[in-house]
Motif scaffolding. Structure first.
Motif, PDB file in Angstrom:
ATOM      1  N   THR A   1       0.842  -1.207   0.000  1.00 42.96           N
ATOM      2  CA  THR A   1       0.000   0.000   0.000  1.00 42.96           C
ATOM      3  C   THR A   1       0.872   1.250   0.000  1.00 42.96           C
ATOM      4  O   THR A   1       0.479   2.279  -0.528  1.00 42.96           O
ATOM      5  CB  THR A   1      -0.966   0.053   1.209  1.00 42.96           C
ATOM      6  OG1 THR A   1      -0.228  -0.136   2.414  1.00 42.96           O
ATOM      7  CG2 THR A   1      -2.039  -1.005   1.126  1.00 42.96           C
TER       8      THR A   1
ATOM      9  N   THR B   1       2.089   3.906  -4.711  1.00 40.40           N
ATOM     10  CA  THR B   1       2.113   5.301  -5.206  1.00 40.40           C
ATOM     11  C   THR B   1       3.105   5.469  -6.352  1.00 40.40           C
ATOM     12  O   THR B   1       2.930   6.355  -7.180  1.00 40.40           O
ATOM     13  CB  THR B   1       2.509   6.298  -4.092  1.00 40.40           C
ATOM     14  OG1 THR B   1       3.777   5.909  -3.560  1.00 40.40           O
ATOM     15  CG2 THR B   1       1.483   6.365  -2.986  1.00 40.40           C
TER      16      THR B   1
ATOM     17  N   ILE C   1      -6.728  12.422  -5.473  1.00 41.04           N
ATOM     18  CA  ILE C   1      -6.614  11.209  -4.653  1.00 41.04           C
ATOM     19  C   ILE C   1      -7.539  11.328  -3.449  1.00 41.04           C
ATOM     20  O   ILE C   1      -7.391  12.247  -2.640  1.00 41.04           O
ATOM     21  CB  ILE C   1      -5.147  11.028  -4.190  1.00 41.04           C
ATOM     22  CG1 ILE C   1      -4.250  10.838  -5.416  1.00 41.04           C
ATOM     23  CG2 ILE C   1      -5.028   9.843  -3.235  1.00 41.04           C
ATOM     24  CD1 ILE C   1      -2.771  10.963  -5.113  1.00 41.04           C
TER      25      ILE C   1
ATOM     26  N   ILE D   1      -8.981   9.986   0.019  1.00 42.10           N
ATOM     27  CA  ILE D   1      -8.649   9.125   1.160  1.00 42.10           C
ATOM     28  C   ILE D   1      -9.639   9.408   2.290  1.00 42.10           C
ATOM     29  O   ILE D   1      -9.874  10.569   2.628  1.00 42.10           O
ATOM     30  CB  ILE D   1      -7.188   9.374   1.645  1.00 42.10           C
ATOM     31  CG1 ILE D   1      -6.201   9.057   0.503  1.00 42.10           C
ATOM     32  CG2 ILE D   1      -6.875   8.542   2.889  1.00 42.10           C
ATOM     33  CD1 ILE D   1      -4.726   9.130   0.890  1.00 42.10           C
TER      34      ILE D   1
ATOM     35  N   TYR E   1      -1.669   5.454   4.037  1.00 42.99           N
ATOM     36  CA  TYR E   1      -2.152   5.982   2.752  1.00 42.99           C
ATOM     37  C   TYR E   1      -1.777   7.456   2.614  1.00 42.99           C
ATOM     38  O   TYR E   1      -1.278   7.885   1.571  1.00 42.99           O
ATOM     39  CB  TYR E   1      -3.673   5.869   2.611  1.00 42.99           C
ATOM     40  CG  TYR E   1      -4.292   4.544   2.982  1.00 42.99           C
ATOM     41  CD1 TYR E   1      -3.586   3.346   2.857  1.00 42.99           C
ATOM     42  CD2 TYR E   1      -5.602   4.475   3.439  1.00 42.99           C
ATOM     43  CE1 TYR E   1      -4.175   2.133   3.198  1.00 42.99           C
ATOM     44  CE2 TYR E   1      -6.200   3.275   3.765  1.00 42.99           C
ATOM     45  CZ  TYR E   1      -5.471   2.110   3.665  1.00 42.99           C
ATOM     46  OH  TYR E   1      -6.065   0.919   4.009  1.00 42.99           O
TER      47      TYR E   1
ATOM     48  N   ASN F   1       1.552   9.126   0.262  1.00 42.84           N
ATOM     49  CA  ASN F   1       1.276  10.139  -0.762  1.00 42.84           C
ATOM     50  C   ASN F   1       1.993  11.453  -0.465  1.00 42.84           C
ATOM     51  O   ASN F   1       2.524  12.088  -1.376  1.00 42.84           O
ATOM     52  CB  ASN F   1      -0.238  10.365  -0.899  1.00 42.84           C
ATOM     53  CG  ASN F   1      -0.857   9.336  -1.823  1.00 42.84           C
ATOM     54  OD1 ASN F   1      -0.691   9.401  -3.037  1.00 42.84           O
ATOM     55  ND2 ASN F   1      -1.539   8.353  -1.253  1.00 42.84           N
TER      56      ASN F   1
ATOM     57  N   TYR G   1      -8.873   5.440  -2.166  1.00 42.68           N
ATOM     58  CA  TYR G   1      -8.471   4.443  -1.155  1.00 42.68           C
ATOM     59  C   TYR G   1      -9.700   4.002  -0.366  1.00 42.68           C
ATOM     60  O   TYR G   1     -10.461   4.843   0.123  1.00 42.68           O
ATOM     61  CB  TYR G   1      -7.462   5.051  -0.173  1.00 42.68           C
ATOM     62  CG  TYR G   1      -6.048   5.186  -0.715  1.00 42.68           C
ATOM     63  CD1 TYR G   1      -5.704   6.252  -1.543  1.00 42.68           C
ATOM     64  CD2 TYR G   1      -5.060   4.264  -0.386  1.00 42.68           C
ATOM     65  CE1 TYR G   1      -4.399   6.387  -2.035  1.00 42.68           C
ATOM     66  CE2 TYR G   1      -3.758   4.391  -0.863  1.00 42.68           C
ATOM     67  CZ  TYR G   1      -3.432   5.453  -1.691  1.00 42.68           C
ATOM     68  OH  TYR G   1      -2.154   5.580  -2.169  1.00 42.68           O
TER      69      TYR G   1
ATOM     70  N   CYS H   1     -10.683   1.063   2.770  1.00 38.82           N
ATOM     71  CA  CYS H   1     -10.260  -0.004   3.685  1.00 38.82           C
ATOM     72  C   CYS H   1     -11.525  -0.548   4.334  1.00 38.82           C
ATOM     73  O   CYS H   1     -12.209   0.174   5.055  1.00 38.82           O
ATOM     74  CB  CYS H   1      -9.308   0.579   4.738  1.00 38.82           C
ATOM     75  SG  CYS H   1      -8.771  -0.604   5.994  1.00 38.82           S
TER      76      CYS H   1
ATOM     77  N   LEU I   1      -7.956   1.638  -4.730  1.00 43.20           N
ATOM     78  CA  LEU I   1      -6.927   0.881  -4.006  1.00 43.20           C
ATOM     79  C   LEU I   1      -7.609   0.333  -2.763  1.00 43.20           C
ATOM     80  O   LEU I   1      -7.901   1.075  -1.814  1.00 43.20           O
ATOM     81  CB  LEU I   1      -5.746   1.799  -3.674  1.00 43.20           C
ATOM     82  CG  LEU I   1      -5.098   2.451  -4.902  1.00 43.20           C
ATOM     83  CD1 LEU I   1      -4.011   3.449  -4.479  1.00 43.20           C
ATOM     84  CD2 LEU I   1      -4.520   1.407  -5.853  1.00 43.20           C
ATOM     85  N   TYR I   2      -7.913  -0.966  -2.799  1.00 42.91           N
ATOM     86  CA  TYR I   2      -8.794  -1.579  -1.807  1.00 42.91           C
ATOM     87  C   TYR I   2      -7.996  -2.415  -0.815  1.00 42.91           C
ATOM     88  O   TYR I   2      -7.359  -3.398  -1.192  1.00 42.91           O
ATOM     89  CB  TYR I   2      -9.819  -2.460  -2.527  1.00 42.91           C
ATOM     90  CG  TYR I   2     -10.946  -2.936  -1.642  1.00 42.91           C
ATOM     91  CD1 TYR I   2     -12.003  -2.092  -1.349  1.00 42.91           C
ATOM     92  CD2 TYR I   2     -10.954  -4.223  -1.118  1.00 42.91           C
ATOM     93  CE1 TYR I   2     -13.052  -2.521  -0.538  1.00 42.91           C
ATOM     94  CE2 TYR I   2     -11.997  -4.655  -0.306  1.00 42.91           C
ATOM     95  CZ  TYR I   2     -13.048  -3.790  -0.023  1.00 42.91           C
ATOM     96  OH  TYR I   2     -14.079  -4.209   0.771  1.00 42.91           O
ATOM     97  N   ASP I   3      -8.042  -2.035   0.437  1.00 42.77           N
ATOM     98  CA  ASP I   3      -7.296  -2.729   1.486  1.00 42.77           C
ATOM     99  C   ASP I   3      -8.256  -3.660   2.220  1.00 42.77           C
ATOM    100  O   ASP I   3      -9.142  -3.211   2.946  1.00 42.77           O
ATOM    101  CB  ASP I   3      -6.707  -1.678   2.435  1.00 42.77           C
ATOM    102  CG  ASP I   3      -5.782  -2.276   3.480  1.00 42.77           C
ATOM    103  OD1 ASP I   3      -5.825  -3.502   3.698  1.00 42.77           O
ATOM    104  OD2 ASP I   3      -5.031  -1.495   4.101  1.00 42.77           O
TER     105      ASP I   3
END
Lengths: 400, 400
Positions: B111, B115, B124, B126, B134, B138, B170, B172, B202-204
């Protein structure tokens, strides 16, 4: 739509080892009766030493019991491992503070990730030929690279050009791919040049364990002033056969402090600590325990037996090339032998010639930079028997 | 003098866990007779399961013998491990190609490093509050971040603002720190929004193993269209207690292809492959073998026993907070419980209040973003006995 990192479009295809594999497979398919001897890739073949195996089993057992189980460790590495490495340095006559040592999963990660600490408009000096990660990792973040030429005239040990200003200098000694190794006077000149320029040396000592002459420096910190200008990367991959186990370390002295554009002090040690704490969660506890065992007196002794095995192979290759009067570098303080392709061949022609005539696979020098295009790399990481057989075939092929 | 990466000057001090450690140590020194119960850090405490221990011992033995020794493995991970993870996805009803799976040393590295694949002028998104990596990763490369607010009004599950264009999102889920978990309809809205914007999610999913409701998505790829817009990060840290053993994986579907400014096609799968091949040398063979064992039927069963232990702890905490009428999130499909600080306290005041009055240590929500400043995170990773004791103390302290 996201803008991607278009610097990736500037990377050369990393076709070297895949092209080698492709040509070798094609040959073997056509000639199944002719077994190929592989002296190409820089990967070890001897098993881990007893000390490492014992430490690995012990720490696996610890992970299976509540009372001794280990969760997250320090991102910088366990004190036990950092102390063992500091003691290893001391044994080799060099003082390094344990809190300047960061344990990682290998020198490749650290030499690649270190670019993150720098801005994008530095003058970056990289030798040619060299380990491709230095160039690729700089290309990936949009940095321009200045090459410094390693060639037969300087025995593949280029020296500073004092008329040129630089900010960042990459040095790999003993060198991959040439096996050439700087002496103390030469390294001193690099350190002095870096100090004059207020530059940082990124020193890759991954092959230091192959140095057997006590007069040759195994660490940049054997040179006075280096702690004010150098970061050192090292690895257990070759020292202890950890290519598949994964452990390395990077030394970032606290003396490395520079000034930002608005006059603030920036410490590279603090920045690397922050980088690792943010994007890394430490090296596996099990592996760190094995690393600490490697640097015990017994561990060093056991690892030396494997190193001696590879050094004996290197001598077989070096003696053969000497006998055949083929000019070469390395092979003494290095697992690599870098020879001039005979009969004026370029390195890929030489690759095909060796494969077709004597079924020996090596690495064409062109894969390490422009200056490698008439050179060829062999490694001493094969078995003794296959190395001797490969050299017997060399003797028949190249006998005058 | 080298120009350093001055984006590091924009980072907030990562004082959260050091400040917690500092205040806890100061209290313990003053009150050695009052033992502290730690429910703060998100680290597991149960030992590795038998399947993992067996696989670790076996692969250590392999490393000690020439015939079975393993050197460099594929940078992307061994086929055995990638296939085992693909089968684990399939077991949970999701199709993922093994060659889209990259094995790593953990989700934190991936993660953080992801970037590198993107340019620096993307929008982006978040969430706040969220896992700090995250934002920090960045900030380190000079990217500007747009926050999306998670709060009591949206049950800490913020949804897309369709009037806003984004490039990178992002998510989570189950969330760290709130424990909140998106359902399929909510995730579908995010996927549709990403597809509309040609954005990348961007999947956590590091906490997916805590989801027990089969209707809740354990992977973004449970949602139609996600393979065209999402990268997924996952970890064995919580699934199998690998916080100290280190292994994670990242899925980069081959469908993720975007266009460069000069019209060339760029594949994120190819870019991540190149990134990992250049700056990473693969995860320890020993650890990968254990990871493959974890995803066997027997391994999944054994890991589930540990997960059930932690889930029982979470229920003890959740039941206590319910009884005390303290509003909270998480605690069901997550190891985290995120509660509103009672009596209008801010999160650091609450930290001191709990430490001084009942000697329970948790994590102040302020450490996860502005929206956490009146919240507090407890984890279910302690022992059952200490969790019960901590909750008995809560009951006495907060009884009306």
């Amino acid at each position: 739509m996201p803008k991607l990192n278009e610097n990736y479009l500037q990377l050369k295809d990393s076709y070297l080892f895949s092209e080698i594999a492709h040509r070798t497979a094609a040959y073997s398919e056509k000639h199944p009766d002719k077994p190929v001897i592989r002296l190409g890739i820089g990967d070890v073949t001897r098993p881990l030493c007893e000390c490492a195996i014992k430490a690995l089993h012990e720490s696996v057992d610890e992970m299976g019991q509540s009372a001794t189980f280990k969760g997250y460790g320090p991102e910088q590495g366990y004190a036990k491992t950092r102390d063992a490495i500091a003691a290893y340095y001391k044994r080799n006559g060099v003082e390094v503070d344990a809190d300047a040592i960061f344990i990682s999963d290998g020198a490749k990660s650290d030499t690649g990730n270190i670019t993150e600490l720098f801005g994008h408009d530095n003058v970056i000096l990289i030798p040619d030929p060299v380990y491709p990660v230095y160039v690729d990792s700089n290309t990936m973040c949009g940095n321009k690279v200045t090459y410094i030429s390693g060639n037969a005239d300087n025995d593949f040990l280029p020296m500073p050009d004092h008329s040129q200003h630089v900010d960042v200098i990459y040095i790999c000694s003993p060198n991959n791919p040439t096996g050439a190794c700087y002496n103390k006077e030469q390294l001193k000149e690099w350190v002095d040049y870096a100090l004059e320029n207020e530059a940082v040396i990124l020193y890759d000592s991954a092959y230091e364990a192959f140095i057997s002459d006590p007069e040759l420096p195994r660490s940049i910190y054997a040179i006075e002033g280096a702690r004010k200008c150098a970061i050192e990367f090292c690895s257990l991959s070759k020292t202890a056969g950890f290519t598949g186990t994964r452990c390395g370390y990077t030394v970032v002295p606290k003396e490395l402090v520079f000034t930002s554009s608005d006059g603030r002090k920036m410490s590279l040690n603090a920045m690397w600590n922050r980088r690792q704490s943010t994007k890394y969660n430490g090296t596996s506890y099990i592996v760190q325990n094995a690393a600490a065992a490697i640097f015990s007196e017994e561990g060093i002794k056991e690892c030396q037996e494997n190193l001696n095995y590879y050094k004996k192979n290197a001598k077989v290759i070096a003696d053969t090339l000497t006998e055949l009067q083929i000019p070469f570098y390395g092979g003494i303080h290095s697992p690599y032998i870098w020879f001039e392709c005979p009969n004026g061949m370029d390195s890929w022609t030489c690759f095909d010639y060796l494969l077709e005539n004597i079924q020996v696979v090596g690495t064409p020098g062109a894969g390490f930079g422009e200056n490698g295009k008439n050179y060829f790399r062999l490694t001493s990481f094969g078995t003794y028997e296959s190395t001797v057989e490969a050299m017997n075939r060399f003797k028949k092929l190249f006998a005058k």
